[in-house]
Design an enzyme around this catalytic site. Structure first.
Site, short mmCIF file in Angstrom:
data_model
loop_
_atom_site.label_atom_id
_atom_site.label_comp_id
_atom_site.label_asym_id
_atom_site.label_seq_id
_atom_site.Cartn_x
_atom_site.Cartn_y
_atom_site.Cartn_z
N LYS A 189 0.84 -1.21 0.00
CA LYS A 189 0.00 0.00 0.00
C LYS A 189 0.87 1.25 0.00
O LYS A 189 1.80 1.37 0.79
CB LYS A 189 -0.91 0.01 1.24
CG LYS A 189 -1.81 1.24 1.31
CD LYS A 189 -2.87 1.15 2.42
CE LYS A 189 -3.73 2.40 2.46
NZ LYS A 189 -4.75 2.38 3.51
N GLU A 246 -10.15 12.05 10.91
CA GLU A 246 -9.28 10.97 11.40
C GLU A 246 -8.53 11.29 12.69
O GLU A 246 -7.79 12.26 12.78
CB GLU A 246 -8.27 10.62 10.30
CG GLU A 246 -7.46 9.38 10.62
CD GLU A 246 -6.70 8.84 9.41
OE1 GLU A 246 -7.01 9.25 8.27
OE2 GLU A 246 -5.79 8.04 9.62
N GLU A 289 -7.60 -2.04 2.12
CA GLU A 289 -7.04 -0.73 2.53
C GLU A 289 -7.16 -0.56 4.04
O GLU A 289 -6.24 -0.13 4.72
CB GLU A 289 -7.83 0.42 1.88
CG GLU A 289 -7.45 0.77 0.46
CD GLU A 289 -8.28 1.96 -0.04
OE1 GLU A 289 -9.14 1.73 -0.90
OE2 GLU A 289 -8.07 3.10 0.43
N GLU A 349 -11.82 9.58 -6.41
CA GLU A 349 -11.88 9.57 -4.94
C GLU A 349 -11.25 10.84 -4.35
O GLU A 349 -11.75 11.41 -3.38
CB GLU A 349 -11.20 8.31 -4.38
CG GLU A 349 -11.40 8.15 -2.89
CD GLU A 349 -10.92 6.81 -2.35
OE1 GLU A 349 -11.32 5.76 -2.90
OE2 GLU A 349 -10.15 6.82 -1.37
C1 LIG Z 1 -5.21 10.44 2.57
C2 LIG Z 1 -6.47 10.80 2.76
O1 LIG Z 1 -7.42 9.97 3.29
C3 LIG Z 1 -7.10 8.64 3.67
C4 LIG Z 1 -7.37 7.68 2.58
C5 LIG Z 1 -8.57 7.02 2.49
C6 LIG Z 1 -8.85 6.09 1.34
O2 LIG Z 1 -8.04 5.97 0.41
O3 LIG Z 1 -9.91 5.44 1.29
C7 LIG Z 1 -9.56 7.18 3.48
C8 LIG Z 1 -9.30 7.90 4.60
C9 LIG Z 1 -7.91 8.31 4.92
O4 LIG Z 1 -7.27 7.24 5.51
C10 LIG Z 1 -6.95 12.18 2.43
O5 LIG Z 1 -8.13 12.46 2.62
O6 LIG Z 1 -6.13 13.00 2.00
MG LIG Z 2 -9.40 4.71 -0.80
#
Ligand SMILES: C=C(O[C@@H]1C=C(C(=O)O)C=C[C@H]1O)C(=O)O
Ligand SMILES: [Mg+2]
Length: 445
Positions: A202, A252, A296, A430
């Site tokens: 990852k 978070e 993830e 995303e």
């Molecule tokens: C890195 C970020 O978010 C992270 C990545 C995520 C994902 O890929 O699903 C979800 C929440 C966080 O752990 C961000 O928002 O910049």
């Molecule tokens: Mg993601």
């Protein structure tokens, strides 16, 4: 407030205690809108913090002690400095606010540094419904007369809160994404390449979207609007000088510690919200069943449990993820709790936990190396850890869903966890979904 400005005199401050760092407090009997209060102050630094549970809110100005690590930083030295600073006071209410950059081994943003923590001069805190004003005095670096003079001057400069101007949209002149889509696609392909992915399962890749704007934005007004649209998050901001402010509305938690009890979490895996309840439910169920997103989240859980093991008497983590809903997106979430070994300090926790594979990757060093070499822009405090420390309790949030405001430019940050099965287009989308709330505040579309 006038009570407090009348009270600091050398005798009152130093006769009752041997402490070198002292906090004077008065209750404030009216509710104060803290962000509006902060926005009207003229002193720097300015700091704002609200915990995700909304029980604690703080606005702070000025500083009685400033620890800035601009050029290099030795983690052990950082922990030592904090331990000796902590020994200067017995008051459990004294807090240091600040943050650490995502990658402390490289250059960070000017002023913010690789790590910066301050003991504010003045704090206005809300604890549930109770408001209090605190004045911090540091007799370790200044003689009593100078320190009290500076503190009195800071109190005299306090301004009453002014109502924040209602939200307005900025005139957007240009937007630049770094990396732009073609490079992003290349990077996602590299990370998902089976050979690479076998040893580095990852990497959280990210992007800065630079909005060129023709107006001066008040960062506190932006944060106040963001807070209004994203209730389920931490909200915080650091402004060390008039020209730059870092604000975040992050869902978070890195950790919350009360004495030896630790709460942390695995927050990773993302989908959008539905347009109605049925669709929302369907999307949530799809997210729970999706193997790429589950992976993830699972990698984050495993890693956190592993690093907490040697520091804890007991670690306990949710076996299955739950859904965590935000305004425009929903995430997978697992709670993780630990009973820490006696004597484990906050810097040990910060350094052990951060960056988690929710924002860095796995294995940590390899993922960081990839990000450092390939991402093509400086993350600075984005995906760093921001919060506060004190003797008995501390809390840090991971500084995602964040923005750095500069004259003429707003930098917005977003990342996505790239694992086997990640599709470059879907991951790019995303990123866009993660910016939806802040973009809807800033820009008319
Ligand atoms: C890195 C970020 O978010 C992270 C990545 C995520 C994902 O890929 O699903 C979800 C929440 C966080 O752990 C961000 O928002 O910049
Ligand atoms: Mg993601």
């Amino acid at each position: 407030m006038s009570d407090l400005s009348a009270s600091p005199c050398p005798e009152a401050a130093t006769s009752q205690t041997q402490d070198k760092v002292i906090q004077l407090r008065v209750e404030v009997d009216t509710a104060v809108p803290l962000i509006a209060w902060l926005a009207s102050q003229q002193q720097y630094p300015r700091v704002y913090w609200q915990g995700r549970d909304k029980k604690q809110e703080v606005a702070a100005v000025g500083c009685a002690k400033d620890f800035l690590f601009q050029d290099n930083i030795d983690d052990e030295r950082l922990a030592e400095i904090y331990q000796s600073q902590k020994a200067l006071s017995t008051d459990p209410s004294i807090r240091y606010y600040g943050g650490i950059a995502f990658d402390r081994s490289i250059e960070s943003w000017p002023e913010f540094g690789r790590a910066r923590f301050i003991l504010p001069r003045i704090e206005l805190r809300r604890s549930s419904e109770l408001f209090s004003l605190m004045l911090n005095l540091n007799f370790a670096d200044n003689d009593a007369t100078t320190e009290l003079q500076q503190a009195t001057d800071a109190l005299k400069q306090l301004m009453p809160p002014r109502p924040l101007v209602p939200p307005y949209k900025v005139g957007l002149m240009a937007r630049h994404d770094k990396p732009a889509y073609p490079r992003w696609e290349e990077l996602v392909r590299q990370v998902t390449d089976p050979e690479f992915n076998q040893t580095v399962p990852k990497v959280v890749l990210s992007r800065v979207s630079q909005l060129e704007v023709n107006e001066v934005m008040d960062p506190w007004m932006v944060l106040a609007c963001w807070q209004g649209r994203n209730q389920n998050s931490f909200q915080f901001g650091f402004q060390f000088s008039p020209d730059r402010a870092f604000i975040s509305c992050s869902p978070e938690r890195l950790f919350q510690r009360q004495d030896r009890e630790l709460h942390t979490e695995a927050l990773a895996g993302t989908t959008v919200r539905g347009l109605n309840q049925d669709e929302d439910e369907m999307l949530a169920n799809q997210l729970l069943d999706d193997s790429k997103n589950s992976h993830e989240n699972q990698l984050v859980r495993e890693h956190i449990v592993d690093v907490l093991g040697p520091l804890s008497e007991k670690v306990d983590a949710d076996d299955t993820p739950k859904i965590f809903k935000l305004t425009h997106i929903q995430h997978l979430h697992r709670d993780i709790r630990a009973q820490l070994n006696p004597g484990v300090n906050d810097f040990q926790l910060l350094l052990a936990l951060h960056p988690t594979p929710a924002v860095g990757g796995l294995p940590r060093q390899e993922a960081m190396h990839f990000i450092r070499g390939q991402e093509g822009y400086l993350r600075g405090w984005y995906a760093g850890a921001c919060g506060y420390l004190n003797k008995y309790e501390s809390e840090f949030s991971v500084a995602i869903r964040s923005a750095l405001l500069e004259p003429g430019r707003i930098n917005l940050y977003a990342g996505a966890g790239i694992v086997a099965g990640s599709d470059p287009r879907a991951e790019w989308q995303e990123l866009e979904n993660k910016l939806a709330t802040i973009i809807s505040i800033l820009i008319d579309f």
